[in-house]
Design a protein around this motif. Structure first.
Motif, mmCIF file in Angstrom:
data_model
loop_
_atom_site.group_PDB
_atom_site.id
_atom_site.type_symbol
_atom_site.label_atom_id
_atom_site.label_comp_id
_atom_site.label_asym_id
_atom_site.label_seq_id
_atom_site.Cartn_x
_atom_site.Cartn_y
_atom_site.Cartn_z
ATOM 1 N N TRP A 121 0.876 -1.177 0.000
ATOM 2 C CA TRP A 121 0.000 0.000 0.000
ATOM 3 C C TRP A 121 0.911 1.224 0.000
ATOM 4 O O TRP A 121 1.769 1.369 0.872
ATOM 5 C CB TRP A 121 -0.912 -0.009 1.220
ATOM 6 C CG TRP A 121 -1.400 1.343 1.670
ATOM 7 C CD1 TRP A 121 -1.198 1.940 2.873
ATOM 8 C CD2 TRP A 121 -2.211 2.268 0.910
ATOM 9 N NE1 TRP A 121 -1.795 3.177 2.933
ATOM 10 C CE2 TRP A 121 -2.426 3.407 1.732
ATOM 11 C CE3 TRP A 121 -2.737 2.250 -0.374
ATOM 12 C CZ2 TRP A 121 -3.171 4.510 1.293
ATOM 13 C CZ3 TRP A 121 -3.473 3.352 -0.808
ATOM 14 C CH2 TRP A 121 -3.691 4.450 0.025
ATOM 15 N N TRP B 285 0.570 -7.507 -5.339
ATOM 16 C CA TRP B 285 -0.720 -6.806 -5.291
ATOM 17 C C TRP B 285 -0.422 -5.419 -4.754
ATOM 18 O O TRP B 285 -0.024 -5.250 -3.596
ATOM 19 C CB TRP B 285 -1.691 -7.556 -4.391
ATOM 20 C CG TRP B 285 -3.088 -6.990 -4.353
ATOM 21 C CD1 TRP B 285 -3.544 -5.830 -4.909
ATOM 22 C CD2 TRP B 285 -4.222 -7.588 -3.704
ATOM 23 N NE1 TRP B 285 -4.882 -5.664 -4.672
ATOM 24 C CE2 TRP B 285 -5.323 -6.724 -3.937
ATOM 25 C CE3 TRP B 285 -4.400 -8.761 -2.974
ATOM 26 C CZ2 TRP B 285 -6.597 -7.015 -3.428
ATOM 27 C CZ3 TRP B 285 -5.661 -9.039 -2.474
ATOM 28 C CH2 TRP B 285 -6.747 -8.169 -2.706
ATOM 29 N N GLN C 133 -4.246 -1.560 -8.223
ATOM 30 C CA GLN C 133 -5.463 -0.815 -7.934
ATOM 31 C C GLN C 133 -5.101 0.609 -7.523
ATOM 32 O O GLN C 133 -4.030 0.858 -6.967
ATOM 33 C CB GLN C 133 -6.242 -1.470 -6.782
ATOM 34 C CG GLN C 133 -6.915 -2.779 -7.119
ATOM 35 C CD GLN C 133 -7.705 -3.303 -5.928
ATOM 36 O OE1 GLN C 133 -7.167 -4.071 -5.136
ATOM 37 N NE2 GLN C 133 -8.954 -2.881 -5.799
ATOM 38 N N HIS D 251 -9.910 7.254 4.852
ATOM 39 C CA HIS D 251 -9.750 5.799 4.770
ATOM 40 C C HIS D 251 -8.733 5.340 5.799
ATOM 41 O O HIS D 251 -7.954 6.143 6.360
ATOM 42 C CB HIS D 251 -9.312 5.389 3.365
ATOM 43 C CG HIS D 251 -8.054 6.066 2.898
ATOM 44 N ND1 HIS D 251 -6.804 5.564 3.168
ATOM 45 C CD2 HIS D 251 -7.862 7.222 2.197
ATOM 46 C CE1 HIS D 251 -5.881 6.367 2.640
ATOM 47 N NE2 HIS D 251 -6.497 7.381 2.047
ATOM 48 N N ASN E 266 -5.304 -7.577 7.260
ATOM 49 C CA ASN E 266 -6.707 -7.181 7.242
ATOM 50 C C ASN E 266 -6.858 -5.730 6.793
ATOM 51 O O ASN E 266 -7.772 -5.388 6.030
ATOM 52 C CB ASN E 266 -7.316 -7.379 8.631
ATOM 53 C CG ASN E 266 -8.769 -6.962 8.698
ATOM 54 O OD1 ASN E 266 -9.116 -5.878 9.172
ATOM 55 N ND2 ASN E 266 -9.658 -7.825 8.230
ATOM 56 N N GLU F 41 -6.520 -5.474 3.046
ATOM 57 C CA GLU F 41 -7.720 -5.931 2.362
ATOM 58 C C GLU F 41 -8.827 -4.871 2.410
ATOM 59 O O GLU F 41 -9.544 -4.663 1.426
ATOM 60 C CB GLU F 41 -8.199 -7.248 2.975
ATOM 61 C CG GLU F 41 -7.252 -8.413 2.678
ATOM 62 C CD GLU F 41 -7.651 -9.691 3.381
ATOM 63 O OE1 GLU F 41 -8.674 -9.664 4.101
ATOM 64 O OE2 GLU F 41 -6.950 -10.707 3.214
ATOM 65 N N ARG F 42 -8.941 -4.182 3.531
ATOM 66 C CA ARG F 42 -9.969 -3.148 3.658
ATOM 67 C C ARG F 42 -9.650 -1.936 2.779
ATOM 68 O O ARG F 42 -10.548 -1.324 2.202
ATOM 69 C CB ARG F 42 -10.120 -2.740 5.122
ATOM 70 C CG ARG F 42 -10.650 -3.871 5.989
ATOM 71 C CD ARG F 42 -10.775 -3.491 7.444
ATOM 72 N NE ARG F 42 -11.865 -2.546 7.670
ATOM 73 C CZ ARG F 42 -12.223 -2.095 8.872
ATOM 74 N NH1 ARG F 42 -11.570 -2.527 9.955
ATOM 75 N NH2 ARG F 42 -13.218 -1.235 9.009
ATOM 76 N N SER G 194 -7.951 -2.140 -0.054
ATOM 77 C CA SER G 194 -8.176 -2.593 -1.434
ATOM 78 C C SER G 194 -9.663 -2.606 -1.777
ATOM 79 O O SER G 194 -10.044 -2.352 -2.924
ATOM 80 C CB SER G 194 -7.569 -3.983 -1.642
ATOM 81 O OG SER G 194 -8.283 -4.975 -0.925
ATOM 82 N N GLN G 195 -10.498 -2.887 -0.795
ATOM 83 C CA GLN G 195 -11.938 -2.893 -1.026
ATOM 84 C C GLN G 195 -12.477 -1.498 -1.300
ATOM 85 O O GLN G 195 -13.479 -1.333 -1.993
ATOM 86 C CB GLN G 195 -12.653 -3.511 0.173
ATOM 87 C CG GLN G 195 -12.441 -5.016 0.311
ATOM 88 C CD GLN G 195 -12.905 -5.573 1.634
ATOM 89 O OE1 GLN G 195 -13.461 -4.841 2.467
ATOM 90 N NE2 GLN G 195 -12.682 -6.861 1.860
ATOM 91 N N LYS G 196 -11.796 -0.492 -0.764
ATOM 92 C CA LYS G 196 -12.231 0.884 -0.978
ATOM 93 C C LYS G 196 -11.662 1.459 -2.273
ATOM 94 O O LYS G 196 -12.133 2.476 -2.780
ATOM 95 C CB LYS G 196 -11.809 1.750 0.201
ATOM 96 C CG LYS G 196 -12.551 3.064 0.297
ATOM 97 C CD LYS G 196 -12.576 3.613 1.709
ATOM 98 C CE LYS G 196 -13.508 4.804 1.800
ATOM 99 N NZ LYS G 196 -13.649 5.324 3.182
ATOM 100 N N THR H 136 -11.697 -0.982 -8.765
ATOM 101 C CA THR H 136 -11.415 -2.339 -9.215
ATOM 102 C C THR H 136 -10.220 -2.313 -10.169
ATOM 103 O O THR H 136 -9.763 -1.241 -10.592
ATOM 104 C CB THR H 136 -12.617 -2.940 -9.945
ATOM 105 O OG1 THR H 136 -12.832 -2.189 -11.156
ATOM 106 C CG2 THR H 136 -13.875 -2.890 -9.079
#
Length: 292
Positions: free
Chosen positions: A123, A177, A214, A223, A266, A269-270, A272-274, A277
């Motif tokens: 990130w 990723w 992403q 965020h 975790n 992942e949170r 990446s969800q925000k 795509t």
């Protein structure tokens, strides 16, 4: 008293500390002393002390013997320790291969870990991830970060970065990723031409099945990743043997597995969800390139 490692022999590693910490936990849980452990593997208490501190590589027979002594019979626990020791030995060997790049400085430990990892989740708030930087982008960073402005050092930095990127395309390939904040893509590192080429490269590598890119746009608002960038490095299946790396202005921070590493997994992942795509991110990257 057990021998204590001297400062001049500082070879303790992230994975070594993790493995040593697990053996220490098992020994104390069994109510045994370092002397009893040393007798079991025919070694000195000093060696056991160094093993439990991560200062020396560990042999498979020693780990198996200590597990039997500590009453550890679960194959998954024993296997996990053996795998950790194997990866640590490979990491030590890999680090020697990066000795030709002193420009890496404290990054040598991270790069050695990356060399033997199976996957990296990164990130980034302000920079394109190092594994995805084109040479001109890396060169501009080297010049911008240098207090001496020596061109040769900048070129060595670029060469080291390019060498790192081979892991993405040579077997066994590294799974990557990357979630990148929009601000990092709008920052004109090296100027508009360099950034256009960098954005084109991001779009190109995103075609690879083992590379996920992403973008987290400004419009995502507040965020959980606002506190800082980090990398989660995995050596088997994600979550089984994770190490978290955070680079600061004057050093680096490590999280060696456990609950805190799981929390970073975790958190990633949170974030990446925000983010957009993969398809939306590529559209965004190409739109930004056209703007430039």
């Amino acid at each position: 008293m057990p021998d204590q490692p001297t400062q001049g022999s500082r070879v303790s590693t992230v994975l070594g500390r993790k493995l040593g910490g697990e053996l220490l936990r098992l020994r104390t849980g069994a109510g045994l002393t370092q002397g009893q452990a040393a007798s079991a593997i025919t070694a000195s208490t000093g060696k056991v002390a160094k093993m439990e501190s991560g200062w020396v590589p560990m042999r498979e027979p020693d780990i198996r013997t200590l597990c039997r002594l500590y009453g550890v019979s679960d194959p998954s626990v024993v296997g996990g320790l053996l795998e950790l020791a194997r990866v640590d030995r490979e990491r030590r060997k890999a680090k020697g291969g990066w000795s030709d790049f002193p420009e890496l400085g404290e990054m040598q430990e991270y790069v050695a870990l990356e060399s033997v990892a199976t996957s990296v989740r990164t990130w980034q708030l302000s920079l394109v991830p190092g594994l995805l930087q084109i040479p001109d982008y890396a060169r501009a960073l080297a010049l911008g970060n240098s207090t001496e402005g020596h061109p040769d050092k900048g070129e060595r930095f670029v060469a080291a970065r390019v060498a790192r990127q081979r892991r993405l395309f040579e077997e066994p390939v590294l799974t990557l990723w990357a979630v990148i904040h929009e601000g990092a893509l709008r920052h004109h590192v090296g100027g508009r031409d360099v950034m256009r080429a960098q954005l084109a490269h991001l779009d190109h590598v995103a075609d690879q099945p083992h590379i996920t890119v992403q973008v987290l746009p400004f419009t995502a608002g507040a965020h959980l990743g606002m506190n800082g960038a980090f990398n989660v490095i995995s050596f088997t299946e994600p979550g089984a043997m994770d190490v978290v790396y955070t680079e600061t202005a004057f050093g680096e921070l490590w999280v060696e597995g456990g609950e805190e590493a799981a929390q970073h997994q975790n958190l990633f992942e949170r974030i990446s969800q925000k983010a957009l795509t993969e398809l939306e991110s590529r559209t965004f990257i190409n739109g930004l390139r056209e703007e430039m």
